[in-house]
Motif scaffolding. Structure first.
Motif, PDB file in Angstrom:
ATOM      1  N   GLY A 130       7.507   1.985 -56.601  1.00 22.31           N
ATOM      2  CA  GLY A 130       6.113   1.540 -56.573  1.00 22.31           C
ATOM      3  C   GLY A 130       5.516   1.359 -57.958  1.00 22.31           C
ATOM      4  N   GLN A 131       6.365   1.460 -58.958  1.00 20.91           N
ATOM      5  CA  GLN A 131       5.923   1.220 -60.335  1.00 20.91           C
ATOM      6  C   GLN A 131       7.124   0.764 -61.143  1.00 20.91           C
ATOM      7  OE1 GLN A 131       4.874   5.400 -60.868  1.00 20.91           O
ATOM      8  NE2 GLN A 131       6.417   5.573 -62.463  1.00 20.91           N
ATOM      9  N   THR A 189      -0.713  -6.046 -51.865  1.00 21.42           N
ATOM     10  CA  THR A 189      -0.154  -4.695 -51.981  1.00 21.42           C
ATOM     11  C   THR A 189      -0.886  -3.815 -52.988  1.00 21.42           C
ATOM     12  OG1 THR A 189       1.414  -5.333 -53.724  1.00 21.42           O
ATOM     13  CG2 THR A 189       2.173  -5.522 -51.415  1.00 21.42           C
ATOM     14  N   ILE A 201       6.861  -3.414 -56.285  1.00 20.47           N
ATOM     15  CA  ILE A 201       6.374  -3.341 -54.904  1.00 20.47           C
ATOM     16  C   ILE A 201       7.384  -2.527 -54.093  1.00 20.47           C
ATOM     17  CG2 ILE A 201       5.821  -4.667 -52.828  1.00 20.47           C
ATOM     18  CD1 ILE A 201       4.816  -6.909 -54.725  1.00 20.47           C
ATOM     19  N   LEU A 228       0.107  -3.676 -55.950  1.00 19.28           N
ATOM     20  CA  LEU A 228       1.185  -3.275 -56.853  1.00 19.28           C
ATOM     21  C   LEU A 228       1.677  -4.483 -57.640  1.00 19.28           C
ATOM     22  CD1 LEU A 228       3.215  -1.139 -54.277  1.00 19.28           C
ATOM     23  CD2 LEU A 228       1.754  -0.253 -56.105  1.00 19.28           C
ATOM     24  N   GLN A 229       2.256  -4.221 -58.833  1.00 23.05           N
ATOM     25  CA  GLN A 229       2.806  -5.301 -59.641  1.00 23.05           C
ATOM     26  C   GLN A 229       4.144  -5.764 -59.085  1.00 23.05           C
ATOM     27  OE1 GLN A 229       2.836  -3.097 -63.463  1.00 23.05           O
ATOM     28  NE2 GLN A 229       1.789  -4.895 -64.278  1.00 23.05           N
ATOM     29  N   GLU A 231       0.929  -9.376 -55.017  1.00 29.30           N
ATOM     30  CA  GLU A 231       0.239  -8.350 -55.802  1.00 29.30           C
ATOM     31  C   GLU A 231      -1.145  -8.063 -55.232  1.00 29.30           C
ATOM     32  OE1 GLU A 231       0.516  -9.816 -59.847  1.00 29.30           O
ATOM     33  OE2 GLU A 231       2.516  -8.934 -60.104  1.00 29.30           O
ATOM     34  N   ALA A 289       5.570   3.174 -51.388  1.00 35.93           N
ATOM     35  CA  ALA A 289       4.214   3.299 -51.949  1.00 35.93           C
ATOM     36  C   ALA A 289       3.169   2.716 -50.998  1.00 35.93           C
ATOM     37  CB  ALA A 289       4.150   2.594 -53.300  1.00 35.93           C
TER      38      ALA A 289
END
Length: 153
Positions: A125-126, A89, A96, A91-92, A86, A100
């Motif tokens: 990406g989410q 990146t 990932i 991102l969560q 996390e 993204a």
């Protein structure tokens, strides 16, 4: 991610899933697709300095560190912890996505099994959104190589 794909005229389908952290196997079950077509993005690091790695493997497998290292001409690579992934990146975990992280300094390797598929699914990406697209388009977009990097879970 969807705007970027549209702008680049890439054929894709956006698929909604519950907005929560889901495993690739859970995504396959919810969308009623074969687990081997849902790819998870695993973040790895080289032992020495260099770009972090995004390894894309099917829901049914795990990253084979030795195979991943070999295809990158590295002695060793290490899969990161969730917190490291996390942090690297932004991102969560569960969201990932190589899509993204285009041009963010990651080297991408997609398991060779993807080449046998017409389409695969990756996170957008989410949480809550998956993207279905061809493995060739994904590899071209993220500048990835294909290699046998999966061991069975």
């Amino acid at each position: 991610v969807t705007r970027m794909l549209e702008a680049r005229k890439v054929a894709f389908t956006a698929l909604d899933v519950p907005v929560q952290k889901l495993s690739a196997l859970e995504v396959a079950e919810i969308l009623k697709v074969p687990p081997a077509t849902v790819f998870k993005t695993i973040v790895a690091r080289r032992e020495k300095a260099g770009k972090p790695i995004l390894a894309l493997v099917p829901a049914t497998g795990e990253v084979d560190n030795k195979a991943l290292a070999a295809c990158l001409n590295e002695k060793k690579v290490h899969v990161t912890t969730q917190a490291e992934a996390e942090a690297l990146t932004g991102l969560q975990a569960g969201g990932i996505s190589p899509l993204a992280l285009i041009n963010k300094g990651f080297q991408v390797v997609i398991d060779a099994s993807a080449q046998d598929l017409d389409a695969l699914l990756v996170s957008a990406g989410q949480w809550g959104l998956q993207i279905r697209l061809s493995p060739k388009d994904l590899a071209r977009l993220v500048n990835a190589r294909f290699a046998s990097i999966t061991s069975p879970s």
